[in-house]
Design a protein around this motif. Sequence first.
Motif, PDB file in Angstrom:
ATOM      1  N   VAL A   1      12.610  53.982  29.265  1.00  0.00           N
ATOM      2  CA  VAL A   1      12.988  55.396  29.287  1.00  0.00           C
ATOM      3  C   VAL A   1      11.594  56.308  29.445  1.00  0.00           C
ATOM      4  CG1 VAL A   1      15.065  54.933  27.639  1.00  0.00           C
ATOM      5  CG2 VAL A   1      12.919  55.429  26.594  1.00  0.00           C
ATOM      6  N   PRO A   2      11.791  57.469  30.217  1.00  0.00           N
ATOM      7  CA  PRO A   2      10.683  58.149  30.333  1.00  0.00           C
ATOM      8  C   PRO A   2      10.554  59.108  29.232  1.00  0.00           C
ATOM      9  CG  PRO A   2      12.407  58.603  31.718  1.00  0.00           C
ATOM     10  CD  PRO A   2      13.038  57.678  31.068  1.00  0.00           C
ATOM     11  N   VAL A   3       9.604  59.992  29.527  1.00  0.00           N
ATOM     12  CA  VAL A   3       8.984  61.145  28.591  1.00  0.00           C
ATOM     13  C   VAL A   3      10.324  62.154  28.754  1.00  0.00           C
ATOM     14  CG1 VAL A   3       7.457  62.831  27.995  1.00  0.00           C
ATOM     15  CG2 VAL A   3       6.731  60.635  28.466  1.00  0.00           C
ATOM     16  N   ASN A   4      10.667  62.461  29.945  1.00  0.00           N
ATOM     17  CA  ASN A   4      11.438  63.415  30.319  1.00  0.00           C
ATOM     18  C   ASN A   4      13.034  62.955  30.498  1.00  0.00           C
ATOM     19  OD1 ASN A   4      10.762  62.282  32.763  1.00  0.00           O
ATOM     20  ND2 ASN A   4      10.733  64.105  33.854  1.00  0.00           N
ATOM     21  N   ALA A   5      13.628  62.072  29.708  1.00  0.00           N
ATOM     22  CA  ALA A   5      14.867  61.358  29.944  1.00  0.00           C
ATOM     23  C   ALA A   5      15.761  62.230  29.970  1.00  0.00           C
ATOM     24  CB  ALA A   5      14.815  60.387  28.803  1.00  0.00           C
ATOM     25  N   ASP A   6      16.894  61.732  31.017  1.00  0.00           N
ATOM     26  CA  ASP A   6      18.161  62.575  31.223  1.00  0.00           C
ATOM     27  C   ASP A   6      19.075  61.840  30.333  1.00  0.00           C
ATOM     28  OD1 ASP A   6      20.091  64.205  32.717  1.00  0.00           O
ATOM     29  OD2 ASP A   6      20.919  62.184  32.845  1.00  0.00           O
ATOM     30  N   TYR A   7      19.834  62.396  29.470  1.00  0.00           N
ATOM     31  CA  TYR A   7      20.870  61.622  28.694  1.00  0.00           C
ATOM     32  C   TYR A   7      21.797  60.598  29.443  1.00  0.00           C
ATOM     33  CZ  TYR A   7      24.213  60.712  24.778  1.00  0.00           C
ATOM     34  OH  TYR A   7      24.771  59.768  24.221  1.00  0.00           O
ATOM     35  N   VAL A   8      22.302  61.281  30.361  1.00  0.00           N
ATOM     36  CA  VAL A   8      23.600  60.604  31.045  1.00  0.00           C
ATOM     37  C   VAL A   8      22.974  59.450  31.808  1.00  0.00           C
ATOM     38  CG1 VAL A   8      25.349  60.551  32.793  1.00  0.00           C
ATOM     39  CG2 VAL A   8      24.975  62.650  31.230  1.00  0.00           C
ATOM     40  N   THR A   9      21.814  59.262  32.438  1.00  0.00           N
ATOM     41  CA  THR A   9      21.237  58.253  33.250  1.00  0.00           C
ATOM     42  C   THR A   9      20.408  57.319  32.500  1.00  0.00           C
ATOM     43  OG1 THR A   9      19.571  59.457  34.176  1.00  0.00           O
ATOM     44  CG2 THR A   9      21.627  59.473  35.487  1.00  0.00           C
ATOM     45  N   ASP A  10      19.739  57.899  31.482  1.00  0.00           N
ATOM     46  CA  ASP A  10      18.715  57.107  30.788  1.00  0.00           C
ATOM     47  C   ASP A  10      19.129  56.418  29.365  1.00  0.00           C
ATOM     48  OD1 ASP A  10      16.503  57.286  32.668  1.00  0.00           O
ATOM     49  OD2 ASP A  10      16.573  59.176  32.092  1.00  0.00           O
ATOM     50  N   LEU A  11      20.030  57.340  28.614  1.00  0.00           N
ATOM     51  CA  LEU A  11      20.495  57.085  27.357  1.00  0.00           C
ATOM     52  C   LEU A  11      21.812  56.457  27.016  1.00  0.00           C
ATOM     53  CD1 LEU A  11      18.276  59.492  25.407  1.00  0.00           C
ATOM     54  CD2 LEU A  11      17.930  57.142  25.411  1.00  0.00           C
ATOM     55  N   LEU A  12      22.842  56.994  27.863  1.00  0.00           N
ATOM     56  CA  LEU A  12      24.160  56.859  27.565  1.00  0.00           C
ATOM     57  C   LEU A  12      24.491  55.476  28.025  1.00  0.00           C
ATOM     58  CD1 LEU A  12      27.064  57.670  26.648  1.00  0.00           C
ATOM     59  CD2 LEU A  12      27.189  58.593  29.199  1.00  0.00           C
ATOM     60  N   PRO A  13      23.799  54.929  29.064  1.00  0.00           N
ATOM     61  CA  PRO A  13      24.132  53.178  29.190  1.00  0.00           C
ATOM     62  C   PRO A  13      23.637  52.515  27.960  1.00  0.00           C
ATOM     63  CG  PRO A  13      23.027  54.226  31.397  1.00  0.00           C
ATOM     64  CD  PRO A  13      23.077  55.451  30.130  1.00  0.00           C
ATOM     65  N   VAL A  14      22.569  52.838  27.365  1.00  0.00           N
ATOM     66  CA  VAL A  14      22.169  52.177  26.097  1.00  0.00           C
ATOM     67  C   VAL A  14      23.101  52.076  25.076  1.00  0.00           C
ATOM     68  CG1 VAL A  14      20.456  51.785  24.286  1.00  0.00           C
ATOM     69  CG2 VAL A  14      19.888  52.377  26.707  1.00  0.00           C
ATOM     70  N   MET A  15      23.952  53.644  24.809  1.00  0.00           N
ATOM     71  CA  MET A  15      25.009  53.752  23.932  1.00  0.00           C
ATOM     72  C   MET A  15      26.158  52.641  24.082  1.00  0.00           C
ATOM     73  SD  MET A  15      23.210  55.825  22.132  1.00  0.00           S
ATOM     74  CE  MET A  15      21.815  56.728  22.449  1.00  0.00           C
ATOM     75  N   LEU A  16      26.315  52.541  25.369  1.00  0.00           N
ATOM     76  CA  LEU A  16      27.484  51.723  25.804  1.00  0.00           C
ATOM     77  C   LEU A  16      27.244  50.213  25.549  1.00  0.00           C
ATOM     78  CD1 LEU A  16      28.929  53.654  29.015  1.00  0.00           C
ATOM     79  CD2 LEU A  16      29.576  53.941  26.302  1.00  0.00           C
ATOM     80  N   LEU A  17      25.905  49.654  25.957  1.00  0.00           N
ATOM     81  CA  LEU A  17      25.561  48.371  25.981  1.00  0.00           C
ATOM     82  C   LEU A  17      25.552  47.858  24.530  1.00  0.00           C
ATOM     83  CD1 LEU A  17      22.439  48.062  28.406  1.00  0.00           C
ATOM     84  CD2 LEU A  17      24.842  46.873  28.707  1.00  0.00           C
ATOM     85  N   ILE A  18      25.034  48.818  23.678  1.00  0.00           N
ATOM     86  CA  ILE A  18      24.837  48.515  22.137  1.00  0.00           C
ATOM     87  C   ILE A  18      26.283  48.165  21.420  1.00  0.00           C
ATOM     88  CG2 ILE A  18      25.282  50.619  20.875  1.00  0.00           C
ATOM     89  CD1 ILE A  18      21.925  48.769  20.816  1.00  0.00           C
ATOM     90  N   ALA A  19      27.389  48.193  22.316  1.00  0.00           N
ATOM     91  CA  ALA A  19      28.727  47.869  21.774  1.00  0.00           C
ATOM     92  C   ALA A  19      28.624  46.411  21.606  1.00  0.00           C
ATOM     93  CB  ALA A  19      29.773  48.257  22.961  1.00  0.00           C
ATOM     94  N   GLY A  20      27.586  45.603  22.081  1.00  0.00           N
ATOM     95  CA  GLY A  20      27.455  44.413  21.905  1.00  0.00           C
ATOM     96  C   GLY A  20      27.353  43.844  20.294  1.00  0.00           C
ATOM     97  N   GLY A  21      26.974  45.042  19.559  1.00  0.00           N
ATOM     98  CA  GLY A  21      26.895  44.705  17.971  1.00  0.00           C
ATOM     99  C   GLY A  21      28.465  44.661  17.469  1.00  0.00           C
ATOM    100  N   GLY A  22      29.427  45.188  18.185  1.00  0.00           N
ATOM    101  CA  GLY A  22      30.698  45.130  17.677  1.00  0.00           C
ATOM    102  C   GLY A  22      31.061  43.668  17.864  1.00  0.00           C
ATOM    103  N   LEU A  23      30.440  42.996  18.784  1.00  0.00           N
ATOM    104  CA  LEU A  23      30.871  41.294  18.810  1.00  0.00           C
ATOM    105  C   LEU A  23      29.939  40.488  17.874  1.00  0.00           C
ATOM    106  CD1 LEU A  23      30.878  41.102  22.782  1.00  0.00           C
ATOM    107  CD2 LEU A  23      32.813  41.439  21.147  1.00  0.00           C
ATOM    108  N   VAL A  24      28.956  41.053  17.823  1.00  0.00           N
ATOM    109  CA  VAL A  24      27.781  40.204  17.003  1.00  0.00           C
ATOM    110  C   VAL A  24      28.232  40.307  15.612  1.00  0.00           C
ATOM    111  CG1 VAL A  24      25.437  40.082  16.271  1.00  0.00           C
ATOM    112  CG2 VAL A  24      25.932  40.310  18.512  1.00  0.00           C
ATOM    113  N   LEU A  25      28.553  41.191  14.900  1.00  0.00           N
ATOM    114  CA  LEU A  25      28.542  41.483  13.655  1.00  0.00           C
ATOM    115  C   LEU A  25      29.944  40.719  12.952  1.00  0.00           C
ATOM    116  CD1 LEU A  25      27.364  45.031  12.826  1.00  0.00           C
ATOM    117  CD2 LEU A  25      26.165  42.865  12.616  1.00  0.00           C
ATOM    118  N   PRO A  26      31.069  40.896  13.499  1.00  0.00           N
ATOM    119  CA  PRO A  26      32.217  39.975  13.069  1.00  0.00           C
ATOM    120  C   PRO A  26      32.071  38.630  13.179  1.00  0.00           C
ATOM    121  CG  PRO A  26      32.914  41.924  14.435  1.00  0.00           C
ATOM    122  CD  PRO A  26      31.515  41.784  14.448  1.00  0.00           C
TER     123      PRO A  26
END
Length: 495
Positions: free
Chosen positions: A362-387
């Motif tokens: 992630v860069p210093v001047n990150a764009d939310y849609v392209t730089d951070l939103l994909p992370v928010m979606l990939l982190i859904a893996g936690g919904g598989l891991v915890l159960p």
Amino acid sequence: MSQTTPSFPPAGTGASRSRWLALAVLSSAMLMTILDGSIVTVAMPAIQRDLGFSPAGLSWTVNAYLIAFGGLLLLAGRLGDLIGRKTMFLAGNAVFTAASLLAGVATGPGMLIAARFGQGVGSAMASAVVLGILVTLFTETKERAKAIGVFSFTGAAGASIGQVLGGVLTDGFSWNWIFFVNLPIGLATIALAIRALPDERGAGLAAGADVIGAVLVTGGLMLGIYTVVKIEQYGWTAAHTLGLGAVSLALLAGFVARQATAKTPLMPLRIFRSRNVSGANLVQMLTLSAMFAFQIIVALYMQKVLGYGALDTGLAMLPAAVAIGGVSLFVSARLNTRFGERAVLLAGLALLFAAMGWLTRVPVNADYVTDLLPVMLLIAGGGLVLPALTTLGMSGARADDAGLASGLFNTTQQIGMAIGVAVLSTLAASRTEGLLSAGEDEATALTGGYHLAFGIAAALLVAAFTVALLVLRQPKRGKAPREAAVAEPAAHQAV
């Protein structure tokens, strides 16, 4: 003496409704605990201003809770097996609710810190036995997967609601209301639990009343957690850290030695003979240490580098909570039933690794849609891991050890998070200081420090994946192997 099996209502749809009502009660208690933790962090500036906390003293509004909670989970879980898990659950909720009232009316730092310690005690008592109750209520594989999915969804919902609700209550009313909101939830939970949870008698204190062991493990865990949370202040090589860390390890080593020789051990070491119990707890510790990088450091990056406000940060991270909650509630049970928890766990860990890897760029001047939103979606893996981890971790425990296994599972959660705080935040800060000394501007230096933390988190997830692959085994279909043999009569009544 073996533990008496829970008393379920007669078979039929009424029995089924009773079990799902019991799940709602257990989930509401967990929601209250998680909600309280996330709300408090939002309100800390207002608490400091109104009660006159020093900057160092303010941290004890969190530390007092963590030390009591993490230090007492293992003891509370075993006591739940001995005196009855329903009794321990009710008592824990009563203590937490009373402590919440005391926190809400606090007039000074000492009073609030004492109340937060009391909340930690109550949370430990209730949380330590929740999974033990859940796995004895839902013994069939498919139903248990659904129940654990609902329970995991509650955790994600509590974290996301807390971030938003904390700001609303603090700004719209006062910080006191972040504690008062627990009162109706706590009282309703107690009232419903009396009716909905199955009655049971524990094995009796004589079956495991190891007072010396209780003192050793509680003292060792409390001191260990205190040492870890203070590493950021004192440093890794300070006499404070090394000295107290050595004492903590000595107490825990003494506890293990005591359990190997005690006539009625508080924690029978046989529980660690199960590959799934030992392996799942280690995987959980590694995973939650890594997930601190997402839960806290991503929020710091948004605020300190990108300039987001507190509410903007909460809303920006909301897709992650929705993704985790949605996957755990609607997807995880089906995948666990079809492919098995071990395979689903490995897939979830791979998604989390991808999220951490993405964050290292992630860069210093990150764009939310392209730089951070994909992370928010990939982190859904936690919904598989915890159960999946919950099912695997509880699958190797005997029915009379379910409370102990539940307490152990919650203890490794707290230890994992504490280690994540100490390791990742300290190394990120050191890297940032080095970059500042080299002439980098503040935003670039902070981002470099965060990149290091994300990289270490990715490495921890690789370690978790390796342990899961080599150690964990898929439980047999149907009922959990050891629990089912003991809980068979009750299961027949319930289905």
